[in-house]
Design a protein around this motif. Structure first.
Motif, PDB file in Angstrom:
ATOM      1  N   ALA A 259       0.839  -1.190   0.000  1.00 42.42           N
ATOM      2  CA  ALA A 259       0.000   0.000   0.000  1.00 42.42           C
ATOM      3  C   ALA A 259       0.874   1.239   0.000  1.00 42.42           C
ATOM      4  O   ALA A 259       1.993   1.225   0.494  1.00 42.42           O
ATOM      5  N   LYS A 260       0.342   2.283  -0.556  1.00 39.61           N
ATOM      6  CA  LYS A 260       1.038   3.558  -0.534  1.00 39.61           C
ATOM      7  C   LYS A 260       0.002   4.651  -0.320  1.00 39.61           C
ATOM      8  O   LYS A 260      -1.043   4.655  -0.950  1.00 39.61           O
ATOM      9  N   SER A 261       0.300   5.520   0.579  1.00 42.52           N
ATOM     10  CA  SER A 261      -0.548   6.664   0.820  1.00 42.52           C
ATOM     11  C   SER A 261       0.291   7.892   0.498  1.00 42.52           C
ATOM     12  O   SER A 261       1.432   8.004   0.928  1.00 42.52           O
ATOM     13  N   ASP A 262      -0.266   8.777  -0.285  1.00 39.38           N
ATOM     14  CA  ASP A 262       0.524   9.918  -0.704  1.00 39.38           C
ATOM     15  C   ASP A 262      -0.396  11.124  -0.882  1.00 39.38           C
ATOM     16  O   ASP A 262      -1.609  10.991  -0.916  1.00 39.38           O
ATOM     17  N   TYR A 263       0.183  12.264  -0.997  1.00 38.87           N
ATOM     18  CA  TYR A 263      -0.563  13.487  -1.221  1.00 38.87           C
ATOM     19  C   TYR A 263      -0.050  14.130  -2.499  1.00 38.87           C
ATOM     20  O   TYR A 263       1.138  14.091  -2.787  1.00 38.87           O
ATOM     21  N   VAL A 264      -0.944  14.696  -3.268  1.00 40.70           N
ATOM     22  CA  VAL A 264      -0.552  15.393  -4.484  1.00 40.70           C
ATOM     23  C   VAL A 264      -0.961  16.858  -4.360  1.00 40.70           C
ATOM     24  O   VAL A 264      -1.887  17.195  -3.635  1.00 40.70           O
ATOM     25  N   LYS A 265      -0.228  17.705  -5.052  1.00 34.26           N
ATOM     26  CA  LYS A 265      -0.541  19.133  -4.996  1.00 34.26           C
ATOM     27  C   LYS A 265      -1.636  19.492  -5.984  1.00 34.26           C
ATOM     28  O   LYS A 265      -2.394  20.423  -5.761  1.00 34.26           O
ATOM     29  N   GLU A 266      -1.707  18.787  -7.091  1.00 32.12           N
ATOM     30  CA  GLU A 266      -2.728  19.003  -8.106  1.00 32.12           C
ATOM     31  C   GLU A 266      -3.511  17.707  -8.273  1.00 32.12           C
ATOM     32  O   GLU A 266      -2.919  16.629  -8.317  1.00 32.12           O
ATOM     33  N   PRO A 267      -4.827  17.782  -8.385  1.00 30.39           N
ATOM     34  CA  PRO A 267      -5.615  16.559  -8.605  1.00 30.39           C
ATOM     35  C   PRO A 267      -5.164  15.835  -9.870  1.00 30.39           C
ATOM     36  O   PRO A 267      -4.748  16.463 -10.848  1.00 30.39           O
ATOM     37  N   ILE A 268      -5.235  14.528  -9.847  1.00 20.88           N
ATOM     38  CA  ILE A 268      -4.900  13.719 -11.018  1.00 20.88           C
ATOM     39  C   ILE A 268      -6.048  13.863 -12.010  1.00 20.88           C
ATOM     40  O   ILE A 268      -7.219  13.724 -11.641  1.00 20.88           O
ATOM     41  N   SER A 269      -5.727  14.126 -13.255  1.00 21.36           N
ATOM     42  CA  SER A 269      -6.753  14.349 -14.274  1.00 21.36           C
ATOM     43  C   SER A 269      -7.519  13.056 -14.581  1.00 21.36           C
ATOM     44  O   SER A 269      -7.080  11.958 -14.232  1.00 21.36           O
ATOM     45  N   GLU A 270      -8.629  13.206 -15.285  1.00 21.22           N
ATOM     46  CA  GLU A 270      -9.415  12.029 -15.689  1.00 21.22           C
ATOM     47  C   GLU A 270      -8.571  11.110 -16.571  1.00 21.22           C
ATOM     48  O   GLU A 270      -8.599   9.893 -16.400  1.00 21.22           O
ATOM     49  N   ILE A 271      -7.803  11.671 -17.481  1.00 22.91           N
ATOM     50  CA  ILE A 271      -6.948  10.866 -18.353  1.00 22.91           C
ATOM     51  C   ILE A 271      -5.888  10.149 -17.514  1.00 22.91           C
ATOM     52  O   ILE A 271      -5.609   8.974 -17.733  1.00 22.91           O
ATOM     53  N   GLY A 272      -5.327  10.843 -16.532  1.00 24.09           N
ATOM     54  CA  GLY A 272      -4.345  10.218 -15.641  1.00 24.09           C
ATOM     55  C   GLY A 272      -4.930   9.084 -14.829  1.00 24.09           C
ATOM     56  O   GLY A 272      -4.315   8.031 -14.662  1.00 24.09           O
ATOM     57  N   LEU A 273      -6.144   9.293 -14.302  1.00 28.40           N
ATOM     58  CA  LEU A 273      -6.810   8.241 -13.533  1.00 28.40           C
ATOM     59  C   LEU A 273      -7.090   7.028 -14.400  1.00 28.40           C
ATOM     60  O   LEU A 273      -6.892   5.885 -13.973  1.00 28.40           O
ATOM     61  N   GLU A 274      -7.548   7.254 -15.642  1.00 27.71           N
ATOM     62  CA  GLU A 274      -7.813   6.136 -16.532  1.00 27.71           C
ATOM     63  C   GLU A 274      -6.535   5.392 -16.873  1.00 27.71           C
ATOM     64  O   GLU A 274      -6.524   4.181 -17.033  1.00 27.71           O
ATOM     65  N   GLY A 275      -5.421   6.120 -16.960  1.00 25.38           N
ATOM     66  CA  GLY A 275      -4.122   5.504 -17.235  1.00 25.38           C
ATOM     67  C   GLY A 275      -3.659   4.616 -16.093  1.00 25.38           C
ATOM     68  O   GLY A 275      -3.007   3.592 -16.325  1.00 25.38           O
ATOM     69  N   ILE A 276      -3.992   5.002 -14.883  1.00 29.53           N
ATOM     70  CA  ILE A 276      -3.609   4.194 -13.723  1.00 29.53           C
ATOM     71  C   ILE A 276      -4.325   2.882 -13.779  1.00 29.53           C
ATOM     72  O   ILE A 276      -3.807   1.835 -13.515  1.00 29.53           O
TER      73      ILE A 276
END
Length: 171
Positions: free
Chosen positions: A154-171
């Motif tokens: 597991a990994k818990s992390d924080y991002v400064k900018e939300p992950i885009s829809e395209i980025g989420l689909e890529g994950i």
């Protein structure tokens, strides 16, 4: 090690670490009744858009409401195919009658209904989040033997900018 040092933590590599010398905690009042829920959505049920929306509101939710997301690969409703499931897992410090209007205001896209919610004591919520079956005895907390042997990373992390829809689909 002296009494003033708690423990060392690893950093970004083998050569970096930190030493904890102080720890502050803030206690909060916990009501006699809390409400938990887990709403599961697959990609076919617009999980991507819900995760995207959650990124924009999670830090703005009521301070008595925590919603976390667990992403995992599951079997699809189509034979032999896999999909991604987003589990919106939540603890609210209060009753379901307070939670539902709050969710309708802050995250209506999730579609939370009363049947998704379970009211219980805070200590019972610990059993819920640990995966004990409903109605399990609190004595289960004393048993240090795991219910199942689950291996995961597991990994818990924080991002400064939300992950885009395209980025989420890529994950």
């Amino acid at each position: 090690m002296g009494e003033d040092l708690f423990w060392a933590i690893r950093g970004g590599s083998d050569a970096s670490f930190g030493v904890i010398i102080a720890w502050k905690i803030m206690l909060v009042s916990v009501p006699s009744t809390v409400t938990v829920f887990t709403v599961r959505k697959t990609l076919e049920q617009n999980a991507t858009l819900l995760v995207l929306r959650w990124q924009y509101i999670a830090d703005k939710l009521d301070e008595d409401l925590l919603i976390r997301i667990i992403l995992r690969r599951v079997n699809s409703s189509e034979e032999g195919k896999k999909t991604i499931e987003a589990s919106f897992n939540s603890l609210f410090l209060g009753g379901v009658d307070e939670l539902l209007p709050l969710m309708q205001e802050s995250f209506p896209e999730l579609g939370l209904v009363k049947e998704d919610c379970i009211e219980m004591s805070w200590i019972e919520s610990i059993l819920y989040f640990a995966g004990f079956p409903g109605g399990a005895s609190l004595d289960g907390l004393l048993d240090r033997t795991p219910l199942t042997r689950r291996f995961f990373k597991a990994k818990s992390d924080y991002v400064k900018e939300p992950i885009s829809e395209i980025g989420l689909e890529g994950i």
